[in-house]
Design an enzyme around this catalytic site. Structure first.
Site, mmCIF file in Angstrom:
data_model
loop_
_atom_site.group_PDB
_atom_site.id
_atom_site.type_symbol
_atom_site.label_atom_id
_atom_site.label_comp_id
_atom_site.label_asym_id
_atom_site.label_seq_id
_atom_site.Cartn_x
_atom_site.Cartn_y
_atom_site.Cartn_z
ATOM 1 C CB SER A 265 11.655 -30.804 18.708
ATOM 2 O OG SER A 265 10.348 -31.147 18.247
ATOM 3 C CG ASP A 266 11.470 -27.010 13.025
ATOM 4 O OD1 ASP A 266 12.172 -26.293 12.320
ATOM 5 O OD2 ASP A 266 10.209 -27.064 12.915
ATOM 6 C CD1 TRP A 267 6.638 -31.952 11.470
ATOM 7 C CD2 TRP A 267 5.165 -30.307 11.519
ATOM 8 N NE1 TRP A 267 5.451 -32.472 11.084
ATOM 9 C CE2 TRP A 267 4.517 -31.499 11.100
ATOM 10 C CE3 TRP A 267 4.419 -29.158 11.620
ATOM 11 C CZ2 TRP A 267 3.158 -31.542 10.792
ATOM 12 C CZ3 TRP A 267 3.054 -29.202 11.310
ATOM 13 C CH2 TRP A 267 2.448 -30.384 10.922
ATOM 14 N N GLY A 268 8.886 -32.533 13.974
ATOM 15 C CA GLY A 268 9.407 -33.874 13.692
ATOM 16 C C GLY A 268 10.892 -34.012 13.936
#
Ligand code: GLC
Length: 719
Positions: A265-268
């Site tokens: 996943s991208d950050w968060g």
């Protein structure tokens, strides 16, 4: 290690240890980390426990052979089964030797040089201990309000795919046990570049037809090139954010395309399913993401906090977790980490390899090819006996690396002033800032006007702070800041030749600049060798050859404006078009100020005798398009000969032009070459309304020329 070892390892793992492999934390969480990792997202105080860190599978943003070796060694002392960490970082356009931003690299149209730059970036990153880079970013872009256009290679699906393939090959090579290579992670899947209003993280919505026709091809070409990882986009597709979108992440990516690598996943982004409004809480976010095949959660704890419970209650099968863990273990194994957890990290070699002179030489070469000459009313190239006034906020500014250069050293970047000093005697170069990037400075303005009066020619270095583009760097106004336009106006009153050099991360609205500048050189953010490369170009040591891969609009009101658009039912300028009731603006012409594929040279190229080997093409045949190109100027030059096709009638609307090939050639003055492109039936295929991908018989037009507007046209028919 044999794969059996990995399955044996999986059998020994507790569910906590399995879930730990699915977590990526930034560097500061890990024992052995002496410095803050690169914090590139909303990092809140996350209550992680010692045990969670000991079980974590990968690290975000670490760098440095010593730092990474310490983290890995400490981790292996406490990880029960001795499973090594994956070290992942954003090496997007260089590690410490920073190359031009990707949008500039795209404008070089030099795939081999792009591959070589990625290879160098991998070599510097790998010797510093990094295993995976979060690159290439291949999001198609059509909206320069979006700050991340600087990270892409532009508005053409095919060209983006070719650059993606070149970069994946540069990063990964042929064998990831080669400790000079790193694994690549293509991002952001998918169509992040289509954010509404150009506002970062905003909604994305489009038909599956347009998604497949324009936005997916480059990701697929990266994966077909062997890219090991995929990163989810923050944004939605068909109403569902990518990190929880089973159609995108399982049906298309894994089932249709057969991708069995690691998805991160991208950050968060996994926890952001909650504010998106498709998950009530972290538990539901974890459920949806795992069902969508997201293997690693970056910097949030939905998986860590809830997967065990979801297995216990039977809401998910442990098998799904096992599949993710196996994909991660296989990647670690491909990188040779079980045999050699420190892999390429080497403090001694690091000193010689990172930021080496040969690497900087390649950065200089690429920067000369990536810059685009947009205008030149016979003022360039300069000569060394001219008295030059170098003015502007970017005259002597180290902010020339772009936003994704976090390991680069701005202090070590060569400024434009420093570059010019290698070409001019000191008495022929006077420098003044004239104004700040965003504010007027009366004193500096007076000094600038004074040195301008005494000069033969003004080089005016203008642009955006690098933070005015990049992630979370959207702008509603894409003009240069007013203070800079005022400085240009003041200098224009002196009736001296003005050469504007631009440092920016997006296509700008240059309507106010083109009227007043006698020459415009689009430098983008040229990287570590900025000043040297620009001096090479401004003094003609190198002849500019860059070509735009993203259109420059006349006004922000025109956006989106891109070359491969559709004709509409009322095209302006059609033979029978009415005056008013056509697709037009009342206050502007339709076309861009500078089109896709555009770029000038210090010489001129003449295109003639475009012809086809046949005007009839059968399904299983190919035909050839040939054109003669002559250098009719006085100096050697490189030209990017571009080949486009238009399908005049489709089952769905078809773009007015689609890039199908190009060739970068070098011609001596007076030299002529015949360039030939092969046309295949495969190049004529497109997505129909039922999403079948095929060609139709019918009429086509082949185009060849120096940009997407100045072309020679030759008709043909597919039988
Ligand atoms: C950022 C970016 C992504 C990057 C990641 C890790 O939010 O969206 O491109 O790779 O975080 O730094």
């Amino acid at each position: 290690m044999e794969e059996d070892y990995l399955y044996h390892l999986l059998e020994q793992m507790t569910i906590d240890e399995k879930i730990g492999q699915l977590l990526q934390l930034a560097t500061p969480f890990f024992k052995g980390s002496s410095t803050k990792g690169q914090i590139t997202g909303p990092m809140k105080e996350m209550g992680v426990t010692e045990e969670v860190v000991e079980n974590a599978g990968s690290v975000l943003g670490a760098s440095g052979a010593k730092e990474i070796s310490n983290i890995q060694k400490k981790h292996l002392e406490s990880n029960r089964l001795g499973i090594p960490l994956l070290m992942m970082s954003d090496i997007v356009h260089g590690f410490k030797t920073i190359f031009p931003i990707p949008l500039a690299i795209g404008c070089s149209w030099d795939l081999e040089l792009a591959r070589h730059a990625a290879e160098i970036a991998a070599k510097e990153a790998a010797v510093s201990g990094i295993h995976v880079t979060f690159a290439p970013m291949v999001d198609l872009v059509r909206d320069p309000r979006w700050g991340r256009v600087m990270e892409s290679t532009g508005e053409d699906p095919y060209l983006n795919g070719l650059f993606a393939k070149a970069q994946v090959h540069g990063f990964q090579g042929n064998d990831l046990t080669d400790t000079k290579r790193v694994a690549a992670c293509v991002k952001h899947f998918a169509a992040y570049g289509a954010v509404e209003g150009g506002r970062d993280y905003n909604t994305v919505d489009m038909s599956e037809w347009q998604l497949r026709e324009s936005y997916l091809p480059a990701y697929k070409m990266a994966l077909d090139a062997g890219c090991e990882m995929v990163m989810t986009a923050f944004t939605t597709m068909n109403g569902i954010p990518a990190s929880g979108n089973r159609t995108l992440m399982r049906k298309i990516l894994r089932e249709e395309w057969g991708f069995d690598g690691v998805v991160i996943s991208d950050w968060g982004a996994l926890k952001e399913l909650i504010p998106h409004g498709v998950a009530e809480d972290e538990k539901e976010a974890a459920l949806k993401a795992l069902q969508s095949g997201v293997d690693i959660e970056m910097m949030t704890l939905c998986y860590t906090s809830h997967l065990k419970e979801l297995v216990a209650t039977g809401e998910i099968e442990e098998q799904l977790i096992d599949e993710s863990v196996m994909r991660i273990l296989k990647l670690k194994n491909k990188l040779g980490l079980f045999e050699n957890p420190l892999r390429g990290a080497n403090e001694t070699l690091e000193k010689d390899i990172v930021f080496s002179a040969p690497h900087r030489e390649v950065a200089r070469q690429l920067a000369t090819k990536a810059s685009v000459l947009l205008k030149n009313d016979d003022v360039l190239p300069l000569s060394q006996d001219q008295k030059v006034a170098l003015i502007g906020p970017f005259a002597d500014n180290h902010d020339v690396l772009g936003q994704w250069s976090w390991l680069g050293s701005k202090e070590d970047a060569v400024t434009l002033k420093e570059g010019l000093e290698t070409q001019l005697k000191s008495e022929n170069l006077n420098v003044a800032k004239g104004c700040d990037v965003e504010s007027r400075d009366e004193r500096e303005s007076k000094i600038a006007l004074q040195i301008a009066r005494e000069a033969d020619v003004i080089i005016l270095a203008l642009g955006e702070h690098s933070w005015m583009s990049g992630e979370a760097g959207s702008r509603t106004n894409i003009k240069l800041p007013k203070a800079q336009l005022n400085l240009l106006n003041d200098l224009k009153q002196l009736n001296k030749p003005i050469v504007v050099v631009l440092f920016n991360g997006r296509p700008l609205d240059l309507m106010d600049v083109t009227e007043k500048a006698d020459a415009i050189l689009e430098a983008w953010y040229p990287g570590s060798e900025a000043g040297n490369a620009l001096a090479d170009l401004l003094f003609g040591n190198v002849n500019p050859s860059g070509k735009l891969t993203m259109s420059f609009p006349r006004a922000v009101g025109q956006i989106p404006t891109y070359y491969n658009h559709y004709n509409t039912g009322r095209p302006k300028g059609a033979p029978d078009a009415q005056e008013r009731y056509v697709s037009q603006y009342l206050d502007s012409s339709n076309g861009p100020l500078f089109p896709f594929g555009f770029g000038l040279s210090y010489t001129s190229f003449e295109y003639k005798d475009a012809h086809l080997s046949s005007n009839i093409m059968k399904q299983n045949e190919t035909i050839r398009l040939s054109v003669k190109v002559e250098n009719i100027g006085e100096v050697i030059g490189e030209e990017v000969v571009q080949f486009y096709i238009r399908d005049l009638t489709g089952e769905v609307i078809r773009p007015l032009k689609e890039l199908k090939g190009f060739e970068r050639i070098t011609l001596q003055p007076g030299e002529q070459k015949e360039i030939t492109f092969t046309i295949t039936e495969k190049q004529l295929r497109y997505y129909h309304s039922d999403l079948s991908y095929k060609s139709d018989k019918g009429k086509f037009m082949a185009y060849v020329g120096s940009n997407s507007q100045d072309v020679l046209a030759v008709p043909f028919q597919l039988m």
